[in-house]
Design a protein around this motif. Structure first.
Motif, PDB file in Angstrom:
ATOM      1  N   VAL A  83      29.447  25.658  36.068  1.00 11.24           N
ATOM      2  CA  VAL A  83      31.363  25.406  36.656  1.00 11.24           C
ATOM      3  C   VAL A  83      32.061  26.766  36.119  1.00 11.24           C
ATOM      4  CG1 VAL A  83      32.709  24.410  35.144  1.00 11.24           C
ATOM      5  CG2 VAL A  83      30.390  23.321  35.613  1.00 11.24           C
ATOM      6  N   LEU A  84      30.967  27.656  35.180  1.00  7.27           N
ATOM      7  CA  LEU A  84      32.659  28.960  34.796  1.00  7.27           C
ATOM      8  C   LEU A  84      31.683  29.474  36.527  1.00  7.27           C
ATOM      9  CD1 LEU A  84      31.216  30.172  31.291  1.00  7.27           C
ATOM     10  CD2 LEU A  84      33.435  29.690  32.191  1.00  7.27           C
ATOM     11  N   ALA A  85      30.906  30.103  37.336  1.00 13.32           N
ATOM     12  CA  ALA A  85      30.877  31.033  37.954  1.00 13.32           C
ATOM     13  C   ALA A  85      31.973  30.147  39.105  1.00 13.32           C
ATOM     14  CB  ALA A  85      29.232  30.666  38.613  1.00 13.32           C
ATOM     15  N   GLY A  86      31.981  28.669  39.116  1.00 14.58           N
ATOM     16  CA  GLY A  86      32.314  28.060  40.361  1.00 14.58           C
ATOM     17  C   GLY A  86      34.497  28.579  39.825  1.00 14.58           C
ATOM     18  N   LEU A  87      34.655  28.058  38.811  1.00 12.87           N
ATOM     19  CA  LEU A  87      35.811  28.446  38.186  1.00 12.87           C
ATOM     20  C   LEU A  87      36.322  29.028  39.090  1.00 12.87           C
ATOM     21  CD1 LEU A  87      36.580  26.226  35.414  1.00 12.87           C
ATOM     22  CD2 LEU A  87      36.976  25.305  37.778  1.00 12.87           C
ATOM     23  N   GLY A  88      35.712  30.431  38.397  1.00 14.20           N
ATOM     24  CA  GLY A  88      35.750  32.411  38.149  1.00 14.20           C
ATOM     25  C   GLY A  88      36.085  32.180  39.559  1.00 14.20           C
ATOM     26  N   TYR A  89      35.372  32.120  41.130  1.00 14.68           N
ATOM     27  CA  TYR A  89      35.243  31.913  41.993  1.00 14.68           C
ATOM     28  C   TYR A  89      36.679  31.471  42.441  1.00 14.68           C
ATOM     29  CZ  TYR A  89      34.209  32.755  47.123  1.00 14.68           C
ATOM     30  OH  TYR A  89      34.538  32.819  48.739  1.00 14.68           O
ATOM     31  N   LEU A  90      37.198  30.025  42.237  1.00 12.95           N
ATOM     32  CA  LEU A  90      38.260  29.679  42.673  1.00 12.95           C
ATOM     33  C   LEU A  90      39.261  30.448  42.669  1.00 12.95           C
ATOM     34  CD1 LEU A  90      37.495  25.693  42.772  1.00 12.95           C
ATOM     35  CD2 LEU A  90      37.715  27.415  44.642  1.00 12.95           C
ATOM     36  N   ALA A  91      39.442  30.591  41.179  1.00 15.18           N
ATOM     37  CA  ALA A  91      40.348  31.316  40.907  1.00 15.18           C
ATOM     38  C   ALA A  91      40.378  32.519  41.402  1.00 15.18           C
ATOM     39  CB  ALA A  91      40.018  31.705  39.376  1.00 15.18           C
ATOM     40  N   ILE A  92      39.177  33.602  41.977  1.00 11.77           N
ATOM     41  CA  ILE A  92      39.669  34.808  42.042  1.00 11.77           C
ATOM     42  C   ILE A  92      40.984  34.052  43.521  1.00 11.77           C
ATOM     43  CG2 ILE A  92      39.069  37.164  43.609  1.00 11.77           C
ATOM     44  CD1 ILE A  92      37.166  36.923  40.508  1.00 11.77           C
ATOM     45  N   VAL A  93      39.790  33.614  44.574  1.00 15.38           N
ATOM     46  CA  VAL A  93      40.419  32.949  46.436  1.00 15.38           C
ATOM     47  C   VAL A  93      41.896  33.097  46.124  1.00 15.38           C
ATOM     48  CG1 VAL A  93      39.201  31.417  47.681  1.00 15.38           C
ATOM     49  CG2 VAL A  93      38.055  32.904  46.302  1.00 15.38           C
ATOM     50  N   SER A  94      41.950  31.067  45.142  1.00 12.09           N
ATOM     51  CA  SER A  94      43.082  31.311  45.073  1.00 12.09           C
ATOM     52  C   SER A  94      44.278  31.969  44.967  1.00 12.09           C
ATOM     53  CB  SER A  94      43.370  30.720  43.663  1.00 12.09           C
ATOM     54  OG  SER A  94      42.382  28.984  43.899  1.00 12.09           O
ATOM     55  N   LEU A  95      43.711  32.972  43.544  1.00 16.84           N
ATOM     56  CA  LEU A  95      45.008  34.311  43.369  1.00 16.84           C
ATOM     57  C   LEU A  95      44.696  34.657  45.078  1.00 16.84           C
ATOM     58  CD1 LEU A  95      46.350  35.543  41.293  1.00 16.84           C
ATOM     59  CD2 LEU A  95      44.446  37.402  41.849  1.00 16.84           C
ATOM     60  N   ALA A  96      43.919  35.274  45.175  1.00 18.09           N
ATOM     61  CA  ALA A  96      44.032  36.200  46.804  1.00 18.09           C
ATOM     62  C   ALA A  96      45.303  34.979  48.060  1.00 18.09           C
ATOM     63  CB  ALA A  96      42.887  36.207  46.960  1.00 18.09           C
ATOM     64  N   ALA A  97      44.871  34.455  48.050  1.00 15.33           N
ATOM     65  CA  ALA A  97      45.495  33.287  48.361  1.00 15.33           C
ATOM     66  C   ALA A  97      46.861  32.939  48.879  1.00 15.33           C
ATOM     67  CB  ALA A  97      44.617  32.023  49.070  1.00 15.33           C
ATOM     68  N   TYR A  98      46.912  33.139  47.425  1.00 13.76           N
ATOM     69  CA  TYR A  98      48.407  32.560  47.232  1.00 13.76           C
ATOM     70  C   TYR A  98      49.811  33.758  47.124  1.00 13.76           C
ATOM     71  CZ  TYR A  98      52.624  31.821  44.367  1.00 13.76           C
ATOM     72  OH  TYR A  98      53.904  31.526  43.383  1.00 13.76           O
ATOM     73  N   ASN A  99      48.817  34.949  46.352  1.00 10.05           N
ATOM     74  CA  ASN A  99      49.025  36.727  46.931  1.00 10.05           C
ATOM     75  C   ASN A  99      49.241  36.659  48.896  1.00 10.05           C
ATOM     76  OD1 ASN A  99      50.413  37.250  44.999  1.00 10.05           O
ATOM     77  ND2 ASN A  99      48.154  37.894  43.992  1.00 10.05           N
ATOM     78  N   LEU A 100      48.673  36.179  49.007  1.00  7.84           N
ATOM     79  CA  LEU A 100      48.995  36.574  50.562  1.00  7.84           C
ATOM     80  C   LEU A 100      48.987  35.159  51.815  1.00  7.84           C
ATOM     81  CD1 LEU A 100      44.645  38.338  51.241  1.00  7.84           C
ATOM     82  CD2 LEU A 100      47.237  39.075  50.994  1.00  7.84           C
ATOM     83  N   ARG A 101      49.595  34.152  51.019  1.00 14.33           N
ATOM     84  CA  ARG A 101      49.956  33.145  51.746  1.00 14.33           C
ATOM     85  C   ARG A 101      51.560  33.125  52.698  1.00 14.33           C
ATOM     86  NH1 ARG A 101      53.102  34.385  47.086  1.00 14.33           N
ATOM     87  NH2 ARG A 101      55.220  33.032  47.326  1.00 14.33           N
TER      88      ARG A 101
END
Lengths: 149, 274
Positions: free
Chosen positions: B9-27
């Protein structure tokens, strides 16, 4: 003697793997936080067509994060370490190509963001070696044996 | 929940957090840039009206110097273009031109706007307001309607001084290109640049915010901007005369200008890291 060295190496492979994964996690986080700067770095390399830059940048970040998470948490270590080596090879080729073409551009690596140079290439080659080492020795880790009477 | 599940769960959440951050900044880059360069090149959209800009357009108050020369190229109708809000229903005979205008506006509003620390070919500049040495002003909309050689400079940068001297000598060979030298320093500190180079009509001040918004970390920083206000090429660092003549000639003829980064002979801006 050699087997002793390999034995020490195998004991150290777990912290090496975690540190290596953490490095990928850090760079993916840095690239994610500085998205515009990262994309500008990709553009400066003049390799990917302009329209592909945003998505290739996003893909790089997603791959970096995936590699980092997998290595830190120990999932699919061998294939992921090989993927890390491939990813680093792509970066290295891009950097060599920029140097050869005489482009004086920022590295875009997320590690100090210096002008791209042979030192960056050497660092990447070293990291590729570490990735391959992890792939090679994974599954052969040794934990210190508790001596029993 | 056992340890393995917590780890997963931690790994999945960590991955999602980073990818979401990148997607948000590059939207903006991922989902906002929808006009391909080729279509922007080929679409016969002439001077885009001021009202087409999505940001609140700053009306130019320029009455003298180069900005007034730029305005001279516009018709009175263009100069007093109504805003989108005041647009009236078109008469039947004018329907086609109204559609063209709407199409032009749509095209213009779809062009990605530079900023947030970067600028690239195919984007247009964010809105800005520069003040000339003569007190005239220049903003993003006044760049439209003619080709512009836009260089961000600093009066303390020796490469900029050399480049300005050179351009002052050769600019008459390219009458279709309007030069704009935007200094990151205020007026009183920029004036010596005019004395040193003999150039005064095309020097503007107050470009620090624009430079920051474009992620410019050193000067000279050159942009070639077409009639639609779209950046067509970027060069970093001082150029020598043959290179300058090459890119200006190509730009004047409407040819593709090669995208080459050149950071040699480049002065880092104070307070920034190159």
């Amino acid at each position: 003697m050699a087997s002793k060295a390999v034995s020490y190496l195998d004991r150290g492979i777990l912290p090496i793997r975690i540190l290596f994964g953490a490095l990928f996690l850090y760079t993916s986080l840095w690239h994610g936080m500085h998205g515009a700067k990262f994309l500008q770095s990709i553009r400066d390399y003049q390799i990917a067509p302009g329209s592909l830059v945003p998505w290739s940048g996003f893909l790089f970040i997603a791959l970096e994060a995936g590699v980092g998470i997998a290595l830190v948490f120990g999932y699919f270590v061998r294939p992921v370490a090989i993927a890390a080596a491939v990813l680093l090879s792509v970066f290295t080729i891009a950097m060599v190509s920029a140097i050869v073409r005489g482009l004086d551009i920022a590295c875009g690596c997320g590690l100090g963001d210096t002008q791209v140079g042979w030192l960056d290439v050497a660092r990447d080659v070293l990291l590729i070696a570490v990735a391959l080492l992890i792939a090679w020795r994974t599954g052969k880790e040794r934990v210190p044996q508790v001596q029993t009477a | 929940m056992n340890l393995a599940k917590i780890k997963a769960v931690l790994a999945g959440l960590g991955y999602l957090a980073i990818v979401s951050l990148a997607a948000y900044n590059l939207r903006g880059e991922l989902f906002g840039s929808s006009v391909p360069l080729a279509s922007a090149n080929s679409t016969p959209v002439a001077t885009a009206p001021v009202a087409a800009t999505p940001e609140p357009a700053v009306q130019s108050a320029s009455n003298s110097g180069s900005a007034s020369a730029q305005n001279d190229q516009k018709t009175p109708q263009q100069a007093s273009q109504p805003t989108l809000k005041t647009e009236k229903p078109a008469a039947p005979g004018k329907q086609a031109s109204a559609q063209e205008k709407t199409s032009a506006r749509t095209q213009q509003s779809l062009v990605p706007v530079a900023g947030n620390g970067s600028v690239a070919a195919g984007e247009r500049l964010p809105n800005f307001l520069l003040t000339g040495l003569n007190g005239n002003t220049l903003n993003e909309s006044t760049l439209r309607g003619h080709k512009t050689l836009f260089i961000i400079v600093s009066p303390t940068c020796p490469h900029c001084q050399k480049e300005l001297k050179l351009l002052h000598e050769i600019q008459n060979d390219y009458p279709s290109i309007e030069p704009v030298f935007a200094s990151v320093f205020p007026l009183n500190e920029t004036r010596p640049l005019a004395d040193m180079t003999g150039e005064s009509d095309h020097i503007y001040t107050g470009a620090r915010d624009l430079a920051t918004s474009l992620g410019v970390t050193g000067v000279p920083f050159l942009m070639l901007i077409d009639e639609k206000g779209i950046v067509r090429a970027i060069r970093k660092g001082e150029l020598q005369e043959p290179d300058f003549r090459d890119i200006l000639g190509r730009f004047a003829r409407g040819e593709q200008v090669p995208q080459v980064s050149q950071l040699r002979n480049w002065t880092s801006l104070p307070g920034d890291q190159a």
